[in-house]
Design a protein around this motif. Structure first.
Motif, PDB file in Angstrom:
ATOM      1  N   PRO A 186     -14.417 -17.584  19.834  1.00 10.52           N
ATOM      2  CA  PRO A 186     -14.878 -17.084  18.637  1.00 10.52           C
ATOM      3  C   PRO A 186     -15.987 -15.792  18.654  1.00 10.52           C
ATOM      4  CG  PRO A 186     -15.058 -19.499  18.393  1.00 10.52           C
ATOM      5  CD  PRO A 186     -14.649 -19.123  20.020  1.00 10.52           C
ATOM      6  N   ALA A 187     -16.622 -15.825  19.653  1.00 13.22           N
ATOM      7  CA  ALA A 187     -17.737 -14.619  19.782  1.00 13.22           C
ATOM      8  C   ALA A 187     -16.807 -13.290  19.973  1.00 13.22           C
ATOM      9  CB  ALA A 187     -18.455 -14.992  20.872  1.00 13.22           C
ATOM     10  N   LEU A 188     -15.689 -13.316  20.851  1.00  9.64           N
ATOM     11  CA  LEU A 188     -15.020 -12.171  20.862  1.00  9.64           C
ATOM     12  C   LEU A 188     -14.274 -11.810  19.399  1.00  9.64           C
ATOM     13  CD1 LEU A 188     -13.190 -12.436  24.559  1.00  9.64           C
ATOM     14  CD2 LEU A 188     -15.244 -11.223  23.818  1.00  9.64           C
ATOM     15  N   TRP A 189     -14.005 -12.820  18.828  1.00 10.42           N
ATOM     16  CA  TRP A 189     -13.128 -12.617  17.553  1.00 10.42           C
ATOM     17  C   TRP A 189     -14.151 -11.619  16.577  1.00 10.42           C
ATOM     18  CZ3 TRP A 189      -8.592 -11.764  15.529  1.00 10.42           C
ATOM     19  CH2 TRP A 189      -7.454 -12.371  16.175  1.00 10.42           C
ATOM     20  N   ASP A 190     -15.287 -12.502  16.657  1.00  8.79           N
ATOM     21  CA  ASP A 190     -16.557 -11.822  15.726  1.00  8.79           C
ATOM     22  C   ASP A 190     -16.782 -10.257  16.305  1.00  8.79           C
ATOM     23  OD1 ASP A 190     -16.610 -14.228  14.499  1.00  8.79           O
ATOM     24  OD2 ASP A 190     -18.674 -14.890  15.797  1.00  8.79           O
ATOM     25  N   ALA A 191     -16.771 -10.018  17.360  1.00 11.95           N
ATOM     26  CA  ALA A 191     -16.999  -8.602  17.919  1.00 11.95           C
ATOM     27  C   ALA A 191     -15.816  -7.794  17.366  1.00 11.95           C
ATOM     28  CB  ALA A 191     -17.436  -8.586  19.282  1.00 11.95           C
ATOM     29  N   LEU A 192     -14.775  -8.252  17.551  1.00  8.66           N
ATOM     30  CA  LEU A 192     -13.298  -7.270  17.222  1.00  8.66           C
ATOM     31  C   LEU A 192     -13.410  -7.297  15.782  1.00  8.66           C
ATOM     32  CD1 LEU A 192     -10.767  -5.966  17.899  1.00  8.66           C
ATOM     33  CD2 LEU A 192      -9.728  -8.271  17.941  1.00  8.66           C
ATOM     34  N   ARG A 193     -13.630  -8.185  14.926  1.00 15.03           N
ATOM     35  CA  ARG A 193     -13.539  -8.025  13.475  1.00 15.03           C
ATOM     36  C   ARG A 193     -14.733  -6.978  12.959  1.00 15.03           C
ATOM     37  NH1 ARG A 193     -12.201 -13.914  13.274  1.00 15.03           N
ATOM     38  NH2 ARG A 193      -9.945 -13.970  12.650  1.00 15.03           N
ATOM     39  N   ALA A 194     -15.805  -7.003  13.630  1.00 13.62           N
ATOM     40  CA  ALA A 194     -16.982  -5.784  13.227  1.00 13.62           C
ATOM     41  C   ALA A 194     -16.615  -4.696  14.066  1.00 13.62           C
ATOM     42  CB  ALA A 194     -18.403  -6.827  13.814  1.00 13.62           C
ATOM     43  N   ARG A 195     -15.779  -4.712  15.000  1.00  8.22           N
ATOM     44  CA  ARG A 195     -15.541  -3.325  15.670  1.00  8.22           C
ATOM     45  C   ARG A 195     -16.619  -3.133  16.549  1.00  8.22           C
ATOM     46  NH1 ARG A 195     -11.524   0.299  11.859  1.00  8.22           N
ATOM     47  NH2 ARG A 195     -10.492  -1.236  10.803  1.00  8.22           N
ATOM     48  N   ASP A 196     -17.330  -3.946  16.817  1.00  7.31           N
ATOM     49  CA  ASP A 196     -18.555  -3.696  17.947  1.00  7.31           C
ATOM     50  C   ASP A 196     -18.216  -3.687  19.236  1.00  7.31           C
ATOM     51  OD1 ASP A 196     -20.844  -4.147  19.272  1.00  7.31           O
ATOM     52  OD2 ASP A 196     -21.809  -5.469  17.945  1.00  7.31           O
ATOM     53  N   TRP A 197     -17.743  -2.643  19.437  1.00  4.29           N
ATOM     54  CA  TRP A 197     -17.055  -2.493  21.065  1.00  4.29           C
ATOM     55  C   TRP A 197     -17.875  -2.854  21.985  1.00  4.29           C
ATOM     56  CZ3 TRP A 197     -12.518  -2.763  19.444  1.00  4.29           C
ATOM     57  CH2 TRP A 197     -12.159  -1.907  17.990  1.00  4.29           C
ATOM     58  N   GLN A 198     -19.207  -2.444  22.111  1.00  6.31           N
ATOM     59  CA  GLN A 198     -20.076  -2.710  23.053  1.00  6.31           C
ATOM     60  C   GLN A 198     -20.307  -4.197  23.422  1.00  6.31           C
ATOM     61  OE1 GLN A 198     -21.803  -0.927  25.286  1.00  6.31           O
ATOM     62  NE2 GLN A 198     -20.271   0.832  24.816  1.00  6.31           N
ATOM     63  N   ARG A 199     -20.358  -5.171  22.338  1.00  3.23           N
ATOM     64  CA  ARG A 199     -20.409  -6.493  22.410  1.00  3.23           C
ATOM     65  C   ARG A 199     -18.924  -7.246  22.923  1.00  3.23           C
ATOM     66  NH1 ARG A 199     -20.375 -10.519  18.177  1.00  3.23           N
ATOM     67  NH2 ARG A 199     -20.356  -9.030  16.556  1.00  3.23           N
ATOM     68  N   LEU A 200     -17.886  -6.552  22.337  1.00  6.53           N
ATOM     69  CA  LEU A 200     -16.555  -6.916  22.807  1.00  6.53           C
ATOM     70  C   LEU A 200     -16.208  -6.722  24.070  1.00  6.53           C
ATOM     71  CD1 LEU A 200     -13.946  -8.300  21.493  1.00  6.53           C
ATOM     72  CD2 LEU A 200     -13.255  -5.901  21.226  1.00  6.53           C
ATOM     73  N   PHE A 201     -16.623  -5.708  24.510  1.00  2.00           N
ATOM     74  CA  PHE A 201     -16.298  -5.373  25.984  1.00  2.00           C
ATOM     75  C   PHE A 201     -17.221  -5.430  27.128  1.00  2.00           C
ATOM     76  CE2 PHE A 201     -12.870  -2.870  23.550  1.00  2.00           C
ATOM     77  CZ  PHE A 201     -11.834  -3.878  23.895  1.00  2.00           C
ATOM     78  N   VAL A 202     -18.712  -5.188  26.606  1.00  2.00           N
ATOM     79  CA  VAL A 202     -19.646  -5.206  27.391  1.00  2.00           C
ATOM     80  C   VAL A 202     -20.454  -6.437  27.574  1.00  2.00           C
ATOM     81  CG1 VAL A 202     -21.674  -3.873  28.495  1.00  2.00           C
ATOM     82  CG2 VAL A 202     -19.607  -2.646  27.365  1.00  2.00           C
ATOM     83  N   SER A 203     -21.345  -6.511  26.578  1.00  2.00           N
ATOM     84  CA  SER A 203     -22.157  -7.830  26.674  1.00  2.00           C
ATOM     85  C   SER A 203     -21.451  -9.099  26.438  1.00  2.00           C
ATOM     86  CB  SER A 203     -23.265  -7.824  25.483  1.00  2.00           C
ATOM     87  OG  SER A 203     -22.657  -8.003  24.074  1.00  2.00           O
ATOM     88  N   GLU A 204     -20.294  -9.074  25.995  1.00  2.00           N
ATOM     89  CA  GLU A 204     -19.542 -10.482  25.979  1.00  2.00           C
ATOM     90  C   GLU A 204     -18.145 -10.469  27.065  1.00  2.00           C
ATOM     91  OE1 GLU A 204     -20.768 -12.727  24.683  1.00  2.00           O
ATOM     92  OE2 GLU A 204     -21.599 -12.645  22.686  1.00  2.00           O
ATOM     93  N   ARG A 205     -18.222  -9.660  28.050  1.00  2.00           N
ATOM     94  CA  ARG A 205     -17.323  -9.279  28.860  1.00  2.00           C
ATOM     95  C   ARG A 205     -16.832 -10.604  29.572  1.00  2.00           C
ATOM     96  NH1 ARG A 205     -15.582  -4.451  30.204  1.00  2.00           N
ATOM     97  NH2 ARG A 205     -14.305  -4.141  32.115  1.00  2.00           N
ATOM     98  N   ALA A 206     -17.645 -11.495  30.091  1.00  2.00           N
ATOM     99  CA  ALA A 206     -17.444 -12.395  30.749  1.00  2.00           C
ATOM    100  C   ALA A 206     -16.255 -13.388  30.132  1.00  2.00           C
ATOM    101  CB  ALA A 206     -18.468 -13.350  31.214  1.00  2.00           C
ATOM    102  N   LEU A 207     -16.500 -13.324  28.652  1.00  2.00           N
ATOM    103  CA  LEU A 207     -15.645 -14.351  27.831  1.00  2.00           C
ATOM    104  C   LEU A 207     -13.958 -13.842  27.883  1.00  2.00           C
ATOM    105  CD1 LEU A 207     -17.875 -14.422  24.627  1.00  2.00           C
ATOM    106  CD2 LEU A 207     -17.509 -16.430  26.620  1.00  2.00           C
ATOM    107  N   TRP A 208     -13.834 -13.029  28.287  1.00  2.00           N
ATOM    108  CA  TRP A 208     -12.469 -12.300  28.323  1.00  2.00           C
ATOM    109  C   TRP A 208     -11.622 -13.326  29.384  1.00  2.00           C
ATOM    110  CZ3 TRP A 208      -9.600  -9.590  25.125  1.00  2.00           C
ATOM    111  CH2 TRP A 208     -10.171  -8.845  24.185  1.00  2.00           C
ATOM    112  N   SER A 209     -12.335 -13.673  30.292  1.00  2.00           N
ATOM    113  CA  SER A 209     -11.585 -14.772  31.179  1.00  2.00           C
ATOM    114  C   SER A 209     -10.923 -16.072  30.693  1.00  2.00           C
ATOM    115  CB  SER A 209     -12.438 -15.198  32.338  1.00  2.00           C
ATOM    116  OG  SER A 209     -13.554 -15.963  31.752  1.00  2.00           O
ATOM    117  N   GLY A 210     -11.340 -16.160  29.289  1.00  2.00           N
ATOM    118  CA  GLY A 210     -11.013 -17.200  28.608  1.00  2.00           C
ATOM    119  C   GLY A 210     -10.051 -16.776  27.496  1.00  2.00           C
ATOM    120  N   ALA A 211      -9.903 -15.582  27.516  1.00  2.00           N
ATOM    121  CA  ALA A 211      -9.028 -14.816  26.488  1.00  2.00           C
ATOM    122  C   ALA A 211      -7.462 -14.550  26.769  1.00  2.00           C
ATOM    123  CB  ALA A 211      -9.605 -13.799  25.835  1.00  2.00           C
TER     124      ALA A 211
END
Length: 245
Positions: free
Chosen positions: A129-154
């Motif tokens: 959900p945290a990645l979806w929230d960042a994507l919908r907000a187009r918060d690219w820094q959160r999506l790709f940088v601060s929440e980067r570790a979550l992509w291992s589960g995406a």
């Protein structure tokens, strides 16, 4: 063109893509290679079989044959028919029904526009959900940088065949239209299950609202070496802030 089938964006179609490429190298035409090495629910046929004045989508719906040109664009289209047969048939049926009801005009209208956009450029995302929230907000820094570790589960899976064609020669600004319904985690990595789930959700009333959000795909962690640098995401021409109301 030599394709890098090991690239992460090609992963869902790579096995079939290699088989089609080998069949073509053995002398088969693209329609023949698709039918032999990556058969979909319908038969690929040469573009010349499409009668003049007949809509492409209507022809497919009426005959069960997919006109196919000898090019990369139609090759990827055939691979997606192979990988997502239920969803592709659903999209084609919706297009054919809209054409039957409205005819082929200078303007497609919101439903046919959305179907075309999905077919050409959509992507599917299974993510926390945290990645979806960042994507919908187009918060690219959160999506790709601060929440980067979550992509291992995406998992991001590209559906649009024009999108795949662009990635044959990747460049930074390539952007997918992500379907805004999250792929359920319960489906795991079974793309046949994804296909069935997607086909059920491709409804006219939902598509007409253009349920997409943009995603610069080469920003996905692990997809392209340049994005290992945080400066990669500072390019405001690619990673654009959302428009203000």
């Amino acid at each position: 063109m030599v394709l890098d089938w090991a690239a992460p964006w090609f992963a869902p179609v790579a096995e079939a893509g290699r088989a089609v490429q080998a069949a073509r190298a053995a002398g088969l035409s693209l329609p023949e290679a698709l039918n032999a090495a990556a058969p979909g629910p319908l038969r690929a046929v040469p573009q010349a079989e499409l009668p003049e004045g007949v809509a492409y989508e209507a022809f497919i719906g009426e005959t069960g044959r997919v006109p196919t040109r000898e090019n990369l664009h139609d090759g990827f289209n055939g691979l997606i028919w192979h990988r997502f047969p239920l969803a592709k048939r659903r999209l084609n049926r919706l297009q054919a029904e809209a054409i039957a009801a409205q005819g082929v005009g200078a303007v497609r209208g919101p439903l046919r526009d959305a179907i075309t956009l999905f077919d050409e450029n959509a992507a599917l995302l299974q993510a926390p959900p945290a990645l979806w929230d960042a994507l919908r907000a187009r918060d690219w820094q959160r999506l790709f940088v601060s929440e980067r570790a979550l992509w291992s589960g995406a998992r991001l899976v590209l559906f649009g065949h024009a999108l795949l064609e662009k990635l044959a020669q990747p460049y930074k600004s390539i952007t997918a239209h992500v379907f805004t319904e999250a792929v359920p985690g319960a489906l795991g990595t079974d793309l046949a299950a994804w296909d069935g789930w997607l086909a059920e959700r491709l409804r006219p009333e939902a598509l007409a609202c253009k349920p997409f959000t943009p995603l610069p795909v080469l920003g996905v962690p692990g997809w392209w070496p340049p994005n290992e640098s945080a400066d990669f995401y500072a390019d405001a021409q690619v990673f654009r802030a959302p428009r203000r109301a």
